[in-house]
Scaffold this motif. Structure first.
Motif, PDB file in Angstrom:
ATOM      1  N   UNK A 154       0.855  -1.189   0.000  1.00  0.00           N
ATOM      2  CA  UNK A 154       0.000   0.000   0.000  1.00  0.00           C
ATOM      3  C   UNK A 154       0.888   1.235   0.000  1.00  0.00           C
ATOM      4  N   UNK A 155       0.509   2.235  -0.790  1.00  0.00           N
ATOM      5  CA  UNK A 155       1.405   3.395  -0.932  1.00  0.00           C
ATOM      6  C   UNK A 155       0.898   4.653  -0.239  1.00  0.00           C
ATOM      7  N   UNK A 156      -0.354   4.635   0.192  1.00  0.00           N
ATOM      8  CA  UNK A 156      -0.938   5.879   0.722  1.00  0.00           C
ATOM      9  C   UNK A 156      -0.172   6.381   1.943  1.00  0.00           C
ATOM     10  N   UNK A 157       0.096   7.664   1.958  1.00  0.00           N
ATOM     11  CA  UNK A 157       0.787   8.343   3.066  1.00  0.00           C
ATOM     12  C   UNK A 157       2.190   7.788   3.321  1.00  0.00           C
ATOM     13  N   UNK A 158       2.830   7.257   2.290  1.00  0.00           N
ATOM     14  CA  UNK A 158       4.203   6.780   2.454  1.00  0.00           C
ATOM     15  C   UNK A 158       5.079   7.463   1.419  1.00  0.00           C
ATOM     16  N   UNK A 159       6.321   7.725   1.783  1.00  0.00           N
ATOM     17  CA  UNK A 159       7.250   8.311   0.809  1.00  0.00           C
ATOM     18  C   UNK A 159       7.768   7.186  -0.105  1.00  0.00           C
ATOM     19  N   UNK A 160       8.259   7.562  -1.307  1.00  0.00           N
ATOM     20  CA  UNK A 160       8.847   6.548  -2.196  1.00  0.00           C
ATOM     21  C   UNK A 160       9.957   5.763  -1.497  1.00  0.00           C
ATOM     22  N   UNK A 161      10.739   6.455  -0.687  1.00  0.00           N
ATOM     23  CA  UNK A 161      11.835   5.807   0.054  1.00  0.00           C
ATOM     24  C   UNK A 161      11.281   4.723   0.990  1.00  0.00           C
ATOM     25  N   UNK A 162      10.231   5.058   1.714  1.00  0.00           N
ATOM     26  CA  UNK A 162       9.649   4.097   2.660  1.00  0.00           C
ATOM     27  C   UNK A 162       9.079   2.899   1.895  1.00  0.00           C
ATOM     28  N   UNK A 163       8.409   3.176   0.780  1.00  0.00           N
ATOM     29  CA  UNK A 163       7.826   2.084  -0.015  1.00  0.00           C
ATOM     30  C   UNK A 163       8.946   1.185  -0.551  1.00  0.00           C
ATOM     31  N   UNK A 164      10.015   1.808  -1.040  1.00  0.00           N
ATOM     32  CA  UNK A 164      11.133   1.020  -1.585  1.00  0.00           C
ATOM     33  C   UNK A 164      11.735   0.133  -0.494  1.00  0.00           C
ATOM     34  N   UNK A 165      11.897   0.679   0.690  1.00  0.00           N
ATOM     35  CA  UNK A 165      12.475  -0.119   1.780  1.00  0.00           C
ATOM     36  C   UNK A 165      11.532  -1.241   2.200  1.00  0.00           C
ATOM     37  N   UNK A 166      10.231  -0.937   2.175  1.00  0.00           N
ATOM     38  CA  UNK A 166       9.247  -1.967   2.514  1.00  0.00           C
ATOM     39  C   UNK A 166       9.322  -3.119   1.494  1.00  0.00           C
ATOM     40  N   UNK A 167       9.487  -2.769   0.240  1.00  0.00           N
ATOM     41  CA  UNK A 167       9.599  -3.811  -0.796  1.00  0.00           C
ATOM     42  C   UNK A 167      10.849  -4.654  -0.538  1.00  0.00           C
ATOM     43  N   UNK A 168      11.955  -3.994  -0.295  1.00  0.00           N
ATOM     44  CA  UNK A 168      13.204  -4.731  -0.068  1.00  0.00           C
ATOM     45  C   UNK A 168      13.059  -5.659   1.139  1.00  0.00           C
ATOM     46  N   UNK A 169      12.390  -5.163   2.171  1.00  0.00           N
ATOM     47  CA  UNK A 169      12.216  -5.991   3.367  1.00  0.00           C
ATOM     48  C   UNK A 169      11.253  -7.149   3.146  1.00  0.00           C
ATOM     49  N   UNK A 170      10.437  -7.078   2.096  1.00  0.00           N
ATOM     50  CA  UNK A 170       9.501  -8.182   1.823  1.00  0.00           C
ATOM     51  C   UNK A 170      10.114  -9.236   0.924  1.00  0.00           C
ATOM     52  N   UNK A 171      11.286  -8.958   0.390  1.00  0.00           N
ATOM     53  CA  UNK A 171      11.903  -9.913  -0.527  1.00  0.00           C
ATOM     54  C   UNK A 171      12.574 -11.023   0.273  1.00  0.00           C
ATOM     55  N   UNK A 172      12.768 -12.183  -0.344  1.00  0.00           N
ATOM     56  CA  UNK A 172      13.444 -13.264   0.370  1.00  0.00           C
ATOM     57  C   UNK A 172      14.804 -12.802   0.896  1.00  0.00           C
ATOM     58  N   UNK A 173      15.223 -13.389   2.016  1.00  0.00           N
ATOM     59  CA  UNK A 173      16.422 -12.938   2.729  1.00  0.00           C
ATOM     60  C   UNK A 173      17.657 -12.756   1.861  1.00  0.00           C
ATOM     61  N   UNK A 174      17.927 -13.707   0.992  1.00  0.00           N
ATOM     62  CA  UNK A 174      19.147 -13.607   0.183  1.00  0.00           C
ATOM     63  C   UNK A 174      19.090 -12.433  -0.776  1.00  0.00           C
ATOM     64  N   UNK A 175      17.902 -11.818  -0.860  1.00  0.00           N
ATOM     65  CA  UNK A 175      17.769 -10.662  -1.737  1.00  0.00           C
ATOM     66  C   UNK A 175      18.471  -9.434  -1.207  1.00  0.00           C
ATOM     67  N   UNK A 176      18.817  -9.461   0.056  1.00  0.00           N
ATOM     68  CA  UNK A 176      19.204  -8.192   0.680  1.00  0.00           C
ATOM     69  C   UNK A 176      20.701  -8.050   0.851  1.00  0.00           C
ATOM     70  N   UNK A 177      21.469  -8.770   0.041  1.00  0.00           N
ATOM     71  CA  UNK A 177      22.896  -8.698   0.298  1.00  0.00           C
ATOM     72  C   UNK A 177      23.590  -7.486  -0.300  1.00  0.00           C
TER      73      UNK A 177
END
Ligand code: S3P
Length: 182
Positions: A154-177
């Motif tokens: 959901x994007x309402x009341x969130x900055x692009x930065x926050x949304x991008x970080x939320x996406x990264x945090x939802x990706x499988x663990x090995x995605x975050x290296x």
């Protein structure tokens, strides 16, 4: 699953922030950013609005699919891809989505979408009442968006930065290296 050989494909209705969030993600993950509307415009030498006006929606959809299929030239895992809001409607495009990686759906309430796009040049909103047209298109498309998505944000009341970080945090663990900076 390893994000390093998966692209991130952003989908969702007009005005949900696919381009600006995609740019942010590309920066954070050090990937190349690709915007399919922009690629269509570059190839055609005219704006999406002009393509709709001069050649019609079907022609735009064909050009959009040609761009989607052209993405196969890039190494898988190298891209963050922002797609046009209607790209998800075609099976050929959804096949490319699935081949390339993780499909992220961005959502926003209809009224918020209206506020974000009312003064823009979106050809599909040129006919009739924009508020009604948004509601109608959202209703037609909602289940298609959701079925195609691996992750929904959901994007309402969130900055692009926050949304991008939320996406990264939802990706499988090995995605975050890739270290997150900036
Ligand atoms: C469309 C969305 C637009 C653009 C075209 C059609 C759609 O992209 O591709 O006007 O069918 O929803 P954005 O979602 O980037 O506005």
């Amino acid at each position: 699953m390893d994000l390093n050989n998966k692209d991130i494909i952003l989908t969702g209705f007009m005005g949900t922030g696919k381009t600006v969030v995609g740019q942010k993600l590309a920066k954070l993950l050090n990937r190349e950013f690709m915007d399919t509307d922009h690629e269509v415009e570059k190839a055609a030498g005219k704006s999406v609005a002009a393509i709709f006006a001069e050649q019609g929606e079907d022609s735009f959809r064909q050009q959009e699919t040609a761009v989607m299929e052209g993405l196969r030239r890039y190494p898988r895992g190298s891209l963050i891809i922002a797609t046009g809001g209607g790209a998800v409607l075609r099976e050929e495009n959804r096949r490319v989505f699935r081949e390339r990686g993780t499909v992220v759906l961005l959502t926003a309430p209809a009224e918020e979408i209206f506020r974000r796009v009312v003064h823009s040049d979106r050809p599909l909103l040129k006919t009739g009442n924009a508020r009604e047209r948004i509601a109608e298109l959202l209703q037609q498309r909602d289940s298609i968006y959701r079925k195609a998505a691996d992750i929904t944000v959901k994007t309402e009341k969130k900055t692009p930065e926050k949304i991008a970080r939320e996406i990264i945090n939802s990706l499988p663990l090995t995605n975050k290296n890739t270290p997150l900076q900036g």
